[in-house]
Design an enzyme around this catalytic site. Structure first.
Site, PDB file in Angstrom:
ATOM      1  N   ARG A 187      -1.487   8.381  -2.356  1.00 37.52           N
ATOM      2  CA  ARG A 187      -2.650   7.917  -3.104  1.00 37.52           C
ATOM      3  C   ARG A 187      -3.873   8.135  -2.220  1.00 37.52           C
ATOM      4  O   ARG A 187      -3.791   8.116  -0.993  1.00 37.52           O
ATOM      5  CB  ARG A 187      -2.523   6.446  -3.466  1.00 37.52           C
ATOM      6  CG  ARG A 187      -1.286   6.099  -4.298  1.00 37.52           C
ATOM      7  CD  ARG A 187      -1.203   4.595  -4.529  1.00 37.52           C
ATOM      8  NE  ARG A 187      -0.056   4.208  -5.355  1.00 37.52           N
ATOM      9  CZ  ARG A 187       1.135   3.868  -4.875  1.00 37.52           C
ATOM     10  NH1 ARG A 187       1.336   3.863  -3.558  1.00 37.52           N
ATOM     11  NH2 ARG A 187       2.116   3.529  -5.686  1.00 37.52           N
TER      12      ARG A 187
ATOM     13  N   HIS B 145      -5.405  12.088  -7.675  1.00 38.74           N
ATOM     14  CA  HIS B 145      -4.159  11.784  -8.377  1.00 38.74           C
ATOM     15  C   HIS B 145      -3.551  13.028  -9.014  1.00 38.74           C
ATOM     16  O   HIS B 145      -2.343  13.063  -9.256  1.00 38.74           O
ATOM     17  CB  HIS B 145      -4.400  10.700  -9.434  1.00 38.74           C
ATOM     18  CG  HIS B 145      -3.624   9.446  -9.167  1.00 38.74           C
ATOM     19  ND1 HIS B 145      -3.793   8.705  -8.023  1.00 38.74           N
ATOM     20  CD2 HIS B 145      -2.661   8.817  -9.879  1.00 38.74           C
ATOM     21  CE1 HIS B 145      -2.975   7.666  -8.049  1.00 38.74           C
ATOM     22  NE2 HIS B 145      -2.261   7.725  -9.155  1.00 38.74           N
TER      23      HIS B 145
END
Length: 308
Positions: A156, A252
């Site tokens: 992330r 992402h």
């Protein structure tokens, strides 16, 4: 005895006068509840106290299928209608018009989960091949290392910018990521990412660090402080523009691509779950749908009898 129509009128008056509900919302609720009244009338219900949970559940089916002759509703519209019906029965209970809230256990439909968008391998290669400026400026070398890390580890963006120097083990070719809830995991990292990180550590980071106050962060901004999430996002958008990519790309996107490419390559779902840091394998299973969709497209394009 309370006629359903009377209860609906009283409820709508309550929303208007006492709750100050917006006119557009009232118009929608009025339309939804009129359809609900027609549903109850078709079922022979003339007293609100005779409504059961099954009547309410069947109404949800009607909304999604149009079985009553009306138009089938999309998820958002069906959700609004169920909310209106639930509000009606909750109000009727509070006013003493009925003894039980029969709609309490009937929940609005869940919105469909959006499948993550993954880039194909060639597009990722194209993205990771671009250089910042002339390719030798400190920011460009840093950005290349960041992007390689994101794709190589599936991290992330918060995990990536949160890395400290001690979290990167070049010898073991791994990084320690601090995931959600403070849960740490060790993730292997590929050779191209290691090479990019080493180039950044030797050629660029010292110059950036000299402008700051000695932070242990791996990725530094122009002032020598830890790179922010927002700035990291911006570097990826700039790289996509330089690569001439006409698709929306975010950190992402690289995480989605990482997971999808692993599964396409035969990785076990549980392994991908651990690499992504998902608490439940259910979350990881959404990526299996991406690969199935890809297979379906390839089949439709390539198999001689796929479209006969």
């Amino acid at each position: 005895m309370t006629r359903p129509g009377t209860a609906v009128d009283t409820y709508l008056d309550h929303l208007l006068v006492e709750r100050g509900t917006a006119e557009n919302t009232l118009t929608s609720y009025r339309r939804d509840l009129r359809r609900y009244l027609e549903h109850l009338d078709a079922a022979g219900v003339t007293d609100l106290a005779d409504v059961t949970e099954r009547h309410v559940g069947d109404f949800l089916v009607v909304l999604r299928t149009g079985r009553d002759g009306g138009s089938p509703l999309a998820t958002a519209s069906a959700t609004r209608a169920v909310v209106a019906v639930r509000g009606l029965h909750r109000f009727a209970l509070a006013e003493g018009l009925v003894a039980v809230d029969v709609a309490r256990e009937v929940h609005p439909p869940s919105p469909p989960r959006r499948l993550p968008k993954a880039l194909d391998v060639a597009t990722v290669d194209r993205l990771l091949s671009v250089r910042g400026g002339d390719g030798d400026d400190v920011g460009g070398v840093r950005d290349r290392a960041l992007h390689e890390l994101l794709y190589s580890t599936g991290a992330r963006i918060t995990e990536a910018v949160g890395l400290d120097l001690d979290d990167v083990d070049v010898t073991a070719r791994s990084v320690r990521l601090a995931g959600k809830g403070g849960k740490e995991r060790i993730v292997p990292i590929g050779r191209p990412a290691i090479a990019a990180l080493e180039a950044y550590r030797v050629r660029s980071r010292p110059a950036l660090a000299a402008r700051g106050r000695g932070t242990p962060a791996v990725f530094l901004n122009a002032r020598g402080a830890r790179l922010s999430r927002q700035s990291a996002w911006a570097t990826l958008r700039e790289a996509a523009d330089r690569a001439g990519l006409d698709v929306a790309i975010s950190p992402h996107t690289l995480r989605h691509s990482f997971a999808t490419h692993l599964l396409d390559g035969g990785a076990d779902l549980r392994v991908v779950q651990e690499l992504l840091g998902h608490a439940s394998v259910t979350t990881t299973q959404i990526y299996t749908q991406v690969t199935v969709d890809t297979l379906r497209e390839v089949f439709a394009m390539a198999h001689p009898r796929a479209r006969m």
